[in-house]
Design a protein around this motif. Structure first.
Motif, mmCIF file in Angstrom:
data_model
loop_
_atom_site.group_PDB
_atom_site.id
_atom_site.type_symbol
_atom_site.label_atom_id
_atom_site.label_comp_id
_atom_site.label_asym_id
_atom_site.label_seq_id
_atom_site.Cartn_x
_atom_site.Cartn_y
_atom_site.Cartn_z
ATOM 1 N N LEU A 1 0.837 -1.210 0.000
ATOM 2 C CA LEU A 1 0.000 0.000 0.000
ATOM 3 C C LEU A 1 0.867 1.253 0.000
ATOM 4 N N PHE A 2 1.942 1.211 0.742
ATOM 5 C CA PHE A 2 2.894 2.316 0.838
ATOM 6 C C PHE A 2 3.533 2.586 -0.522
ATOM 7 N N ASP A 3 3.846 1.531 -1.265
ATOM 8 C CA ASP A 3 4.567 1.653 -2.528
ATOM 9 C C ASP A 3 3.659 1.977 -3.716
ATOM 10 N N ASN A 4 2.408 1.600 -3.639
ATOM 11 C CA ASN A 4 1.496 1.678 -4.782
ATOM 12 C C ASN A 4 1.398 3.106 -5.340
ATOM 13 N N PRO A 5 1.864 3.348 -6.562
ATOM 14 C CA PRO A 5 1.843 4.709 -7.114
ATOM 15 C C PRO A 5 0.449 5.237 -7.399
ATOM 16 N N THR A 6 -0.553 4.359 -7.486
ATOM 17 C CA THR A 6 -1.923 4.808 -7.684
ATOM 18 C C THR A 6 -2.728 4.737 -6.394
ATOM 19 N N GLY A 7 -2.049 4.430 -5.302
ATOM 20 C CA GLY A 7 -2.690 4.350 -3.994
ATOM 21 C C GLY A 7 -2.085 5.353 -3.040
ATOM 22 N N GLY A 8 -1.360 4.820 -2.025
ATOM 23 C CA GLY A 8 -0.721 5.726 -1.070
ATOM 24 C C GLY A 8 0.385 6.552 -1.702
ATOM 25 N N ASN A 9 1.134 5.931 -2.618
ATOM 26 C CA ASN A 9 2.191 6.640 -3.342
ATOM 27 C C ASN A 9 3.235 7.240 -2.409
ATOM 28 N N CYS A 10 3.359 6.672 -1.220
ATOM 29 C CA CYS A 10 4.269 7.229 -0.204
ATOM 30 C C CYS A 10 5.723 7.153 -0.643
ATOM 31 N N ALA A 11 6.070 6.065 -1.333
ATOM 32 C CA ALA A 11 7.469 5.830 -1.692
ATOM 33 C C ALA A 11 7.984 6.802 -2.737
ATOM 34 N N SER A 12 7.107 7.610 -3.332
ATOM 35 C CA SER A 12 7.581 8.602 -4.290
ATOM 36 C C SER A 12 8.392 9.693 -3.603
#
Length: 422
Positions: free
Chosen positions: A242-253
């Motif tokens: 979920l943290f990584d998902n670019p269309t979701g949380g996108n946190c890792a960006s």
């Protein structure tokens, strides 16, 4: 370039010369992390760092005699605040409140890039993540490029250690139990040259922060996972996805969680700056004045970027390591639990009435911690900050629980059990 004292023993001179060169090198952008010492090994400090450690914990260097660097940057709290106060109390009587939450000193010390920003950048260019984006520096607004400069600020801040000037600090330092050792390392006549004495004192604190392994231990469950020594739980892995998902949380960006090309473990920050539109915090006394606004890169603490209005409202994307141990979140300390901070992040635009007050006309006063004319700077182009009111948030409550579980794997001092190790 600062030049250091020459009037001390040959061994100390040689050591400090090498450390001076290293001090410049470690602050270059994204330097690879040095190999960690064994967990049970005691740190071996340079002479300067040993003095810096004494100063870091010395409350007598404050006007009140009750506040040290460690008062706000507690080693047992990942060098962050030891409580959930939105901003810490200090000053001569320990009753003055600061204006920002205390950030952690852990991990950003050995790889923080120097401040950089191409002045021609437009907001649209920044949000497209071009090379023009502001990046680097220490503190919420990145205004310090050297740890010694960052260390000096609290000494004179009237809401913190509240010294009048360097002379006041040196007068206290000259009476400290370790004053003789300070003279031995930096020269018997060091206090006769106040400018040089203060420079050396700040250099010593810098060396302690850089040399002590507790500032960058890499002992979290996630670090052991990256090293292949254990597996994350199903919930933690769901949270990471979920943290990584670019269309979701996108946190890792912004909070990068991939290892570096050299194998270095991630710091969970890209050192860039973002305007998230965090709600105004009534717990801050400064906010009692409706005309007061903390605008990050363009003031009031930082002044050299204020001419570029697109800077207003931007604050550092801090490392998320040990964030699950904190009791205060975002630059203004608006939230006091990790899950509330996560809820705000994904519900800011879908449920704004939950987070912002209503104005005099009964309309939700969104992004109310910035002047109306500058609210255009708030990020509404990066997922999930693109959602509209009434839409479903990208995370459910279960998702928030899972992401919080993943972030808890970033807490240091995880005990690796024999059965977990391969």
């Amino acid at each position: 370039m600062l030049f250091f004292a020459t009037r001390f023993t040959a061994s100390a001179a040689t050591r400090l010369a090498a450390l001076a060169a290293l001090a410049g090198a470690v602050l270059l952008p994204f330097l690879a992390v040095a190999a960690s010492a064994p967990a049970d090994a005691k740190p071996v400090y340079s002479d300067a760092a040993a003095l810096g450690k004494l100063m870091f914990f010395d409350a007598s260097l404050s006007a009140s005699g009750k506040m040290s660097c460690a008062s706000c940057h507690s080693p047992s709290h990942a060098y962050g605040p030891p409580n959930g106060l939105a901003a810490q109390l200090g000053g001569p009587d320990m009753r003055s409140q600061g204006t920002r939450a205390v950030p952690s000193l852990r991990y950003v010390l050995n790889r923080t890039p120097m401040w950089s920003h191409a002045q021609a950048a437009s907001m649209s260019e920044r949000l497209s993540e071009t090379d023009n984006a502001p990046v680097g520096g220490f503190g919420w607004d990145g205004r310090f490029n050297r740890l010694r400069d960052q260390a000096s600020f609290p000494l004179f801040n009237p809401d913190e250690m509240a010294n009048k000037d360097p002379a006041a600090v040196l007068a206290k330092l000259e009476q400290a139990p370790y004053a003789a050792r300070f003279r031995e390392v930096f020269g018997q006549n060091i206090f006769a040259d106040p400018t040089r004495a203060f420079v050396q004192a700040m250099y010593a604190i810098e060396r302690f922060e850089l040399e002590d392994p507790s500032f960058h231990p890499y002992t979290s469950k996630f670090d052991y996972y990256l090293d292949g020594k254990l597996q994350l739980t199903a919930q933690e892995l769901r949270g990471k996805k979920l943290f990584d998902n670019p269309t979701g949380g996108n946190c890792a960006s912004c909070h990068i969680d991939q290892s570096g090309v050299d194998g270095s473990h991630p710091l969970f920050t890209d050192f860039n700056f973002q305007a998230l539109g965090v709600p105004r915090n009534p717990e801050l006394r400064a906010n009692a004045d409706p005309k007061y606004f903390d605008m990050g890169l363009c003031g009031p603490l930082r002044t050299d970027q204020s001419s570029d209005k697109s800077n207003c409202g931007l604050f550092k994307s801090v490392s998320l390591r040990n964030t699950a141990t904190r009791q205060v979140f975002f630059h203004n300390g608006r939230f006091h639990t990790l899950k509330d901070a996560l809820r705000f992040y994904v519900q800011r635009d879908t449920n704004p009435a939950k987070w912002y007050p209503k104005d005099a006309h009964g309309k939700v006063d969104k992004f109310n911690d910035l002047p109306v004319a500058l609210r255009v700077n708030v990020d509404t182009t990066d997922v999930p900050l693109t959602r509209k009111q009434g839409e479903r948030p990208v995370w459910t409550e279960r998702d928030i629980d899972d992401v919080a579980a993943f972030l808890a794997t970033l807490n240091d001092d995880y005990v690796l059990k024999p059965k977990q190790s391969k």
